[in-house]
Motif scaffolding. Structure first.
Motif, mmCIF file in Angstrom:
data_model
loop_
_atom_site.group_PDB
_atom_site.id
_atom_site.type_symbol
_atom_site.label_atom_id
_atom_site.label_comp_id
_atom_site.label_asym_id
_atom_site.label_seq_id
_atom_site.Cartn_x
_atom_site.Cartn_y
_atom_site.Cartn_z
ATOM 1 N N GLU A 190 0.867 -1.185 0.000
ATOM 2 C CA GLU A 190 0.000 0.000 0.000
ATOM 3 C C GLU A 190 0.901 1.231 0.000
ATOM 4 N N PRO A 191 0.368 2.372 -0.480
ATOM 5 C CA PRO A 191 1.191 3.585 -0.532
ATOM 6 C C PRO A 191 1.645 4.065 0.845
ATOM 7 N N SER A 192 2.769 4.759 0.854
ATOM 8 C CA SER A 192 3.311 5.330 2.090
ATOM 9 C C SER A 192 4.338 6.386 1.719
ATOM 10 N N THR A 193 4.410 7.427 2.519
ATOM 11 C CA THR A 193 5.533 8.366 2.429
ATOM 12 C C THR A 193 6.375 8.242 3.690
ATOM 13 N N ARG A 194 5.773 8.578 4.833
ATOM 14 C CA ARG A 194 6.525 8.657 6.084
ATOM 15 C C ARG A 194 7.051 7.309 6.580
ATOM 16 N N THR A 195 6.169 6.321 6.600
ATOM 17 C CA THR A 195 6.568 5.064 7.241
ATOM 18 C C THR A 195 7.715 4.422 6.474
ATOM 19 N N ARG A 196 7.542 4.324 5.168
ATOM 20 C CA ARG A 196 8.604 3.664 4.384
ATOM 21 C C ARG A 196 9.897 4.479 4.432
ATOM 22 N N GLN A 217 -3.881 -2.350 12.620
ATOM 23 C CA GLN A 217 -2.862 -1.870 13.557
ATOM 24 C C GLN A 217 -1.738 -1.151 12.821
ATOM 25 N N HIS A 218 -1.066 -0.250 13.543
ATOM 26 C CA HIS A 218 0.102 0.455 13.000
ATOM 27 C C HIS A 218 1.058 0.698 14.168
ATOM 28 N N PRO A 219 1.689 -0.381 14.671
ATOM 29 C CA PRO A 219 2.417 -0.259 15.944
ATOM 30 C C PRO A 219 3.638 0.658 15.911
ATOM 31 N N SER A 220 4.324 0.763 14.781
ATOM 32 C CA SER A 220 5.497 1.652 14.777
ATOM 33 C C SER A 220 5.050 3.113 14.830
ATOM 34 N N GLN A 221 3.886 3.419 14.234
ATOM 35 C CA GLN A 221 3.317 4.766 14.370
ATOM 36 C C GLN A 221 3.021 5.045 15.844
ATOM 37 N N THR A 222 2.522 4.037 16.527
ATOM 38 C CA THR A 222 2.193 4.236 17.945
ATOM 39 C C THR A 222 3.447 4.535 18.761
ATOM 40 N N MET A 242 6.759 -4.623 6.608
ATOM 41 C CA MET A 242 5.717 -4.838 5.606
ATOM 42 C C MET A 242 4.456 -4.034 5.898
ATOM 43 N N ARG A 243 3.955 -3.359 4.868
ATOM 44 C CA ARG A 243 2.612 -2.754 4.913
ATOM 45 C C ARG A 243 1.748 -3.525 3.939
ATOM 46 N N HIS A 244 0.536 -3.880 4.400
ATOM 47 C CA HIS A 244 -0.354 -4.666 3.549
ATOM 48 C C HIS A 244 -1.788 -4.196 3.757
ATOM 49 N N HIS A 301 -1.130 14.388 14.353
ATOM 50 C CA HIS A 301 -1.823 13.791 13.196
ATOM 51 C C HIS A 301 -0.811 12.814 12.608
ATOM 52 N N PRO A 302 -1.220 11.576 12.321
ATOM 53 C CA PRO A 302 -0.239 10.642 11.746
ATOM 54 C C PRO A 302 0.183 11.051 10.345
ATOM 55 N N LEU A 303 -0.622 11.898 9.706
ATOM 56 C CA LEU A 303 -0.382 12.353 8.329
ATOM 57 C C LEU A 303 -0.472 11.157 7.366
ATOM 58 N N PRO A 304 -0.824 11.307 6.112
ATOM 59 C CA PRO A 304 -1.029 12.593 5.449
ATOM 60 C C PRO A 304 -2.342 13.247 5.875
ATOM 61 N N ARG A 305 -2.329 14.586 5.875
ATOM 62 C CA ARG A 305 -3.603 15.288 6.082
ATOM 63 C C ARG A 305 -4.225 15.543 4.720
HETATM 64 N N1 CP Z 1 1.500 7.924 9.118
HETATM 65 C C1 CP Z 1 1.658 7.118 8.053
HETATM 66 O O1 CP Z 1 1.496 5.895 8.115
HETATM 67 O O2 CP Z 1 2.016 7.798 6.922
HETATM 68 P P1 CP Z 1 2.351 7.122 5.531
HETATM 69 O O3 CP Z 1 1.076 6.480 5.032
HETATM 70 O O4 CP Z 1 2.820 8.233 4.645
HETATM 71 O O5 CP Z 1 3.405 6.068 5.755
#
Ligand code: CP
Length: 309
Positions: A47-53, A128-133, A100-102, A261-265
């Motif tokens: 799945e798409p990601s900016t920050r996490t990846r 869940q998104h434990p690393s964000q937590t 991994m994001r799925h 905010h976890p973002l993206p906004r």
């Molecule tokens: N907060 C967060 O998961 O952002 P991304 O989707 O950009 O990784």
């Protein structure tokens, strides 16, 4: 062999969370340490990601490890029908750790059961998104000086927002009072409210999002309405702009309030909030680097003593 994967934050004790936060603090002091020399980390993003990846990859780069992986599953053999199990088995041949994001809830758990290397869940569907937590907890501690006894307001898409699900589970150790602000369609799912009741977590539900409602907030945690989780896009259109935080709503809020905010906004925080000293979401995203360095080290068996300078 012990499975050191990070699938859900619910598996971490209070001591473990505080230990990881201390580790993250060490990395904030100095994020450049060559302790992953010779290690390869795979980032598999279905799945798409900016920050996490990018923060995971920066974390590895700054620790001297190497990165392989993909950010678009369409370019991989999963688009030819290769199963998740086979993909995980293959990548385990090449890497020491898989992030991994799925899009499927439970995908990270499944991967952790079949993989011979640790898995870090970088988000599984609406689950869940434990690393964000971990970065959220680090940020809350950084801004409030404590994790204990806080009034935490979760606003927006509480049904599909995986970050709020993980955060409330982690906060069970710290006696919070949660306020869930969501429209009927996006209310906190029953399973998480049951979790709160089982763990003695206080919560109050609201549908109004006004200056008065947020008057005693310590943390205002805004979330995006998760368009990608809706099966009916008309329903998304109905709720997408249901709550917008504007600067003038913050005038009478507590001095210690911080907006996360976890973002993206998308539209849920007006741009005029960005210059308010209570806005903290960009610093929060920066903390992702340190929190993820701590998580990576922990799942690889590198201890706090080894990284202390
Ligand atoms: N907060 C967060 O998961 O952002 P991304 O989707 O950009 O990784």
């Amino acid at each position: 062999m012990e499975n050191r994967s990070l699938v859900t934050i619910a598996e971490h004790s209070k001591e473990k969370i505080l230990y990881l936060l201390e580790m993250a603090k060490q990395f904030e002091k100095n994020p450049n340490r060559k302790i992953l020399d010779g290690k390869v980390v795979a980032t598999l993003f279905f799945e798409p990601s900016t920050r996490t990846r990018l923060s995971f990859e920066t974390a590895v780069n700054r620790l001297g490890g190497r990165i392989i992986g993909f950010s678009d599953a369409a370019t991989t053999s999963s688009s030819k029908g290769e199963s998740l199990k086979d993909t995980i088995m293959m990548v385990s041949n090449y890497a020491d750790l898989i992030v991994m994001r799925h899009y499927l809830e439970g995908a990270a758990r499944y991967a952790s059961e079949v993989a011979p290397v640790p898995i870090i869940n970088a988000g599984d569907g609406a689950n869940q998104h434990p690393s964000q937590t971990m970065l959220d907890l680090y940020t809350i501690y950084q801004t409030q000086g404590t994790l204990e006894n806080l009034n935490i307001f979760l606003v927006g898409d509480l049904k599909y927002g995986r970050t709020v699900h993980s955060l409330l589970m982690a906060m069970r150790h710290f006696n919070p009072t949660f306020h869930f602000i969501a429209p009927e369609e996006l209310k906190m799912p029953e399973e998480y409210k049951i979790y709160c009741r089982q763990h003695g977590i206080k919560y109050i539900e609201h549908t109004d999002f006004t200056e008065e409602t947020i008057g005693d907030a310590d943390i205002l945690y805004m979330t995006r309405v998760q368009r990608e989780r809706f099966t009916d896009l008309m329903e998304y259109e109905r709720v997408k702009d249901v709550y917008i935080l504007r600067n003038k709503m913050l005038e009478h809020t507590r001095p210690n309030l911080r907006i996360l905010h976890p973002l993206p906004r998308v539209n849920e925080i007006a741009y005029d909030v960005d210059s308010n000293e209570k806005a903290y979401y960009f610093q929060q995203a920066r903390n992702g680097l340190f929190a993820r360095q701590a998580i990576i080290c922990d799942v690889l068996g590198i201890t706090l003593d080894e990284i202390k300078e």
